[in-house]
Design an enzyme around this catalytic site. Structure first.
Site, short mmCIF file in Angstrom:
data_model
loop_
_atom_site.label_atom_id
_atom_site.label_comp_id
_atom_site.label_asym_id
_atom_site.label_seq_id
_atom_site.Cartn_x
_atom_site.Cartn_y
_atom_site.Cartn_z
N ASP A 13 33.43 30.22 94.42
CA ASP A 13 32.63 29.76 93.05
C ASP A 13 33.74 29.08 92.15
OD1 ASP A 13 30.16 30.49 94.20
OD2 ASP A 13 30.81 32.46 93.71
N LYS A 16 35.52 24.16 93.27
CA LYS A 16 36.12 23.26 94.36
C LYS A 16 35.42 22.16 94.67
CE LYS A 16 35.66 26.44 97.34
NZ LYS A 16 35.19 27.57 96.41
N ALA A 39 27.86 28.10 101.49
CA ALA A 39 28.65 27.55 100.32
C ALA A 39 27.64 27.00 99.23
CB ALA A 39 29.61 26.46 100.86
N GLY A 40 28.23 26.86 98.15
CA GLY A 40 27.42 26.14 97.09
C GLY A 40 28.25 25.47 96.18
N HIS A 41 28.38 24.16 96.32
CA HIS A 41 29.42 23.19 95.38
C HIS A 41 28.53 22.42 94.50
CE1 HIS A 41 32.79 23.41 98.72
NE2 HIS A 41 32.71 24.69 98.41
N GLN A 206 33.81 29.07 100.08
CA GLN A 206 34.44 30.29 99.43
C GLN A 206 35.60 30.36 99.15
OE1 GLN A 206 32.87 30.51 103.13
NE2 GLN A 206 30.95 30.26 101.98
N THR A 282 23.78 29.18 95.63
CA THR A 282 23.18 29.54 96.98
C THR A 282 22.00 30.65 96.74
OG1 THR A 282 24.82 28.61 98.30
CG2 THR A 282 23.11 29.91 99.21
N GLY A 397 34.86 21.00 81.15
CA GLY A 397 33.39 20.79 81.29
C GLY A 397 32.72 20.10 82.49
#
Length: 410
Positions: A13, A16, A39-41, A206, A282, A397
């Protein structure tokens, strides 16, 4: 460095996706090399928020080739949904050797989490990787192959649902197979054909502290996000990877269970969480908040070979009167500068802080390092000094134009 890995240098988190999206504007190929839709991008472009779980962050550049490599485990329905929601042209190639997540993997993940309380996303990632290592998995080449119906039927029999529900899922998975088939190829060969002439970004999921081998075991993910795992997970020679940029927040967060030495609580933690929108992309779970831990960053540098740092969410710390950074730990009265392998020892370490002056200025509109307040410059300079690693990028930002490049890394 023409071929570079974007690595999370904390517990994931770190931003990336934002850094990869920024660098992808000058890249030819972006490769996701491990993980799945755990994953959560999050990427912001022209005020529009994109939340990716499987797709590489270069997918927003129509000129960029995007690859889901062999080290990934892929939920085909989740991928199809992401692609259909994209609503813009893209280039995507899926490894024929990547593994497929089935409904029973998710069912198993939920049951395991009730018992073990690791803090997983319950997306079936761990069970899918377990099947892979047990040689019981289904690779994408089989999922789109001539025996796909019998394979899908066999996997659905593992589910604890009615036969009617199984038949619905079989039809769904056949539709996923049809949709993804044109994108499936030997991505190792594809990458080797282009690696010497193209600019390639490798994007992990991750962070290093969640690495199966080098993270805070057992509170880790089921693969390795480190730069060292890229060759194995993409089918490239190790010497073709030229470096890694470690992404770190200006503070630290962690989702799920496990030790977190620099964790803070109370009003300040709440303010940072709200200002930084620190909720899982996620899972939507609130992230735990802590001061920047340079022991963790230096550890990530050692096990993943970081060439540069990218510091994100620097603007979130504006208005914090004094800012702490962890310089080392104390354990049983002794100074330590590394992450103990013993989980119980890591739970017991006491962080030792260096306190720096904060800044009150709004930095969201700065376009260069020189425009930053002196205290903010000192903060970045301290990070560089104590990690012996240059901060090549910092962000103030969520938008692309709020990412400042101090040194070209691609």
């Amino acid at each position: 460095m023409k071929n570079i890995v974007v690595v999370g240098s904390q517990w994931g988190d770190e931003g990336k996706g934002k850094i990869t999206d920024f660098l992808a504007q000058d890249a030819d190929i972006v490769v996701r090399y491990q993980g799945g839709n755990n994953a959560g991008h999050t990427v912001y472009v022209d005020g529009v928020k994109y939340a990716f779980h499987l797709l590489p962050s270069g997918i927003l550049n129509p000129k960029c080739m995007n690859v889901l490599a062999n080290g990934m485990v892929i939920h085909p329905g989740a991928l199809m949904t992401e692609l259909k929601q994209l609503n813009r042209p893209y280039q995507l190639f899926i490894s024929d050797r990547s593994h497929v997540i089935f409904p029973h993997h998710i069912e198993m993940d939920i049951e395991n989490e009730i018992q073990d309380k690791i803090g997983t996303t319950k997306k079936g990632i761990g069970p899918a990787y377990s099947d892979k290592s047990r040689r019981k998995g289904v690779r994408m080449i089989d999922f789109i192959g001539r025996d796909r119906l019998s394979i899908i039927r066999e996997k659905m029999e593992l589910l604890k649902v009615s036969q009617e529900e199984k038949e619905i899922l079989i039809k769904d998975y056949l539709a996923y197979s049809d949709f993804l088939k044109p994108m499936v190829t030997d991505t190792s060969r594809l990458l080797n054909e282009h690696i010497h002439t193209k600019k390639v970004l490798f994007e992990g999921a991750q962070g290093v502290m969640l690495c199966l081998d080098h993270g805070t075991y057992p509170f880790v993910t089921s693969s390795s996000p480190t730069a060292a795992s890229v060759p194995l997970n993409t089918g490239l020679a190790p010497w073709l990877i030229k470096g890694a940029i470690g992404v770190t927040k200006a503070y630290t967060t962690r989702v799920g269970e496990g030790p977190f030495p620099s964790e803070i609580s109370g009003t300040l933690a709440h303010e940072i969480r709200e200002r930084g929108h620190e909720y899982g992309t996620t899972t939507k779970r609130p992230r735990r908040i802590g001061w920047l831990d340079l022991v963790v960053i230096n550890y990530a540098k050692r096990v993943s070979g970081l060439s540069y740092l990218a510091v994100t969410l620097l603007d979130v710390l504006s208005g914090v009167e004094s800012i702490n950074v962890v310089t080392h730990y104390e354990l049983d009265g002794k100074r330590i500068d590394d992450i103990p392998a013993d989980f119980n020892d890591f739970k017991r370490v006491e962080p030792v802080y260096l306190t720096l002056k904060g800044w009150n200025e709004d930095i969201t509109k700065v376009t260069s390092f020189d425009e930053l307040p002196d205290a903010c410059k000192a903060y970045l300079n301290t990070i560089e000094k104590l990690t012996a690693t240059e901060v090549a990028i910092f962000s103030v930002g969520p938008e692309r134009n709020q990412t400042i490049l101090r040194k070209s890394v691609l």
